[in-house]
Design a protein around this motif. Structure first.
Motif, PDB file in Angstrom:
ATOM      1  N   GLU A  27       0.836  -1.211   0.000  1.00  0.00           N
ATOM      2  CA  GLU A  27       0.000   0.000   0.000  1.00  0.00           C
ATOM      3  C   GLU A  27       0.867   1.255   0.000  1.00  0.00           C
ATOM      4  O   GLU A  27       0.585   2.212  -0.728  1.00  0.00           O
ATOM      5  CB  GLU A  27      -0.929  -0.011   1.211  1.00  0.00           C
ATOM      6  N   LYS A  28       1.911   1.240   0.801  1.00  0.00           N
ATOM      7  CA  LYS A  28       2.773   2.422   0.883  1.00  0.00           C
ATOM      8  C   LYS A  28       3.573   2.600  -0.414  1.00  0.00           C
ATOM      9  O   LYS A  28       3.770   3.728  -0.876  1.00  0.00           O
ATOM     10  CB  LYS A  28       3.705   2.301   2.091  1.00  0.00           C
ATOM     11  N   SER A  30       2.566   1.649  -3.415  1.00  0.00           N
ATOM     12  CA  SER A  30       1.613   2.098  -4.439  1.00  0.00           C
ATOM     13  C   SER A  30       1.228   3.555  -4.248  1.00  0.00           C
ATOM     14  O   SER A  30       1.069   4.303  -5.226  1.00  0.00           O
ATOM     15  CB  SER A  30       0.357   1.213  -4.407  1.00  0.00           C
ATOM     16  N   LEU A  31       1.083   3.980  -2.992  1.00  0.00           N
ATOM     17  CA  LEU A  31       0.712   5.371  -2.723  1.00  0.00           C
ATOM     18  C   LEU A  31       1.817   6.319  -3.178  1.00  0.00           C
ATOM     19  O   LEU A  31       1.529   7.349  -3.808  1.00  0.00           O
ATOM     20  CB  LEU A  31       0.442   5.561  -1.222  1.00  0.00           C
ATOM     21  N   PRO A 161      -4.189   1.849  -2.844  1.00  0.00           N
ATOM     22  CA  PRO A 161      -3.783   2.277  -1.496  1.00  0.00           C
ATOM     23  C   PRO A 161      -4.759   3.287  -0.885  1.00  0.00           C
ATOM     24  O   PRO A 161      -5.322   4.131  -1.588  1.00  0.00           O
ATOM     25  CB  PRO A 161      -2.440   2.953  -1.750  1.00  0.00           C
ATOM     26  N   TRP A 163      -5.330   6.702   1.373  1.00  0.00           N
ATOM     27  CA  TRP A 163      -4.517   7.894   1.603  1.00  0.00           C
ATOM     28  C   TRP A 163      -3.949   7.868   3.017  1.00  0.00           C
ATOM     29  O   TRP A 163      -4.651   7.564   3.986  1.00  0.00           O
ATOM     30  CB  TRP A 163      -5.333   9.160   1.387  1.00  0.00           C
ATOM     31  N   ASP A 164      -2.677   8.178   3.145  1.00  0.00           N
ATOM     32  CA  ASP A 164      -2.001   8.175   4.442  1.00  0.00           C
ATOM     33  C   ASP A 164      -1.085   9.396   4.506  1.00  0.00           C
ATOM     34  O   ASP A 164       0.089   9.330   4.149  1.00  0.00           O
ATOM     35  CB  ASP A 164      -1.203   6.883   4.616  1.00  0.00           C
TER      36      ASP A 164
END
Length: 378
Positions: A27-28, A30-31, A161, A163-164
């Protein structure tokens, strides 16, 4: 900006992989891919809107303005692929395939070189041909990188991903030292050019280009090493296998000692060899370049440990400490040394400032190593 995002995020993702959190790592990854793509497109818009202003700010004279605009008008559209090419370089290494990363950049470089000949010589396209050759090289690197993640068996994969924002900020802070290192090369060259022009005219400006190119060529040995070993440190730190990290540190110590001594002796004993790569013997530029390489040779005794320390703390996710080291050795101390030493020693003072910056940073580096030893279990 691309190096900041790639270096900062890859260390965090490697730690997550070491912890066994593969889904979060994907996920990180891909983000940061999507963020890099978006920023690359945004930079195209900025470049188009402010093309002339950018060229003017970077020092284009009326004679050079047309060439700069012709070049940038083409190359600006390569910004997204340049961003993602850098990102793939870092993450393919994190994925455990450093050999493919080497192929990635060799292929891009070969296409770039061939493109220069085809577009500039064969098609007689001039400066626009140089831009298209650069575009082709960057695109080759990008296509091979995206192909790797789409068609090869990889541990890191593209996912949708969430959003972070906290992770994005952490990435930017963690990669800030690498951004400082990249930016400092431009700032240092700018300052050196101004001082050299004042001290010895146009020939001295040409000499600055030669000496700084040799300097970067030499420290690439250390930059390449820490770029290769950092993902391993991140991974095993995340896995809490601290003994493995200690093994890497022991290897690193030995490599830095041997390589630092080798580079210093090489430049000290045969500075004319490096000057001859760029300039014919017997000219004023050759003499100044030969002398410049001789004067920067002591810097390589200390560069390795400082470069390693900066990348080392990035590998642990501590971008603030890493940035302090980079800012000291690559910008603040170089600028201070250049201004003061050139006043007393002329052009030689410029070259001496590189050694001054490394020595001034060395004490800080050793103190930080000692300060964080128990925190990171090394």
């Amino acid at each position: 900006v691309s190096v900041m995002l790639a270096a900062g995020s890859s260390a965090i993702v490697a730690i997550k992989m070491g912890e066994g959190k593969d889904r979060e790592a994907n996920e990180k990854f891909s983000l940061i891919f999507l963020l890099s793509l978006a920023l690359g497109v945004l930079f195209i818009a900025v470049g188009i809107l402010f093309l002339e202003e950018i060229c003017g700010f970077l020092g284009a004279t009326p004679l050079l303005m047309g060439y700069c605009q012709d070049y940038l008008r083409i190359l600006i559209f390569a910004t997204p692929v340049a961003f993602l090419g850098v990102l793939f370089e870092y993450f393919i290494r994190v994925d455990g395939r450093p050999g493919f990363t080497l192929c990635l950049y060799v292929a891009g470089g070969v296409v770039h070189i061939i493109g220069d000949y085809v577009f500039i010589v064969s098609f007689d396209m001039g400066i626009r041909g140089a831009a298209w050759a650069s575009f082709a090289g960057l695109t080759t690197t990008f296509l091979m990188g995206v192909g790797y993640f789409l068609f090869c068996e990889t541990r890191l994969k593209f996912v949708r991903p969430p959003w972070d924002g906290k992770y994005v900020v952490h990435t930017m802070v963690n990669g800030s030292s690498e951004m400082v290192s990249e930016c400092s090369a431009g700032v240092m060259t700018f300052i050196f050019n101004l001082l050299a022009l004042r001290l010895a005219g146009e020939d001295a400006v040409a000499t600055v280009s030669i000496v700084l190119n040799v300097h970067y060529l030499m420290i690439s040995t250390h930059l390449g090493y820490i770029t290769g070993v950092a993902p391993l440190i991140s991974y095993y730190y995340g896995a809490e296998d601290y003994n493995k990290v200690k093994v890497f540190l022991r290897y690193s110590r030995n490599f830095i000692v041997v390589s630092s001594l080798t580079l210093t002796v090489l430049c000290f004993l045969d500075s004319s060899l490096f000057a001859r790569i760029y300039e014919e013997p017997g000219t004023a530029v050759f003499s100044m370049a030969e002398n410049g390489v001789l004067w920067i040779s002591p810097a390589f005794l200390f560069t390795g440990i400082n470069v390693f320390a900066s990348g080392f703390f990035t590998a642990y996710g501590n971008g603030k400490i890493s940035a302090v080291i980079s800012l000291s050795r690559a910008m603040v101390m170089v600028a201070a040394g250049a201004l003061v030493l050139s006043h007393f020693f002329g052009l030689n003072g410029l070259w001496m400032s590189l050694t001054f910056a490394e020595v001034a940073t060395l004490g800080l580096t050793f103190w930080l190593f000692r300060r964080y030893r128990k925190v990171y279990h090394y």
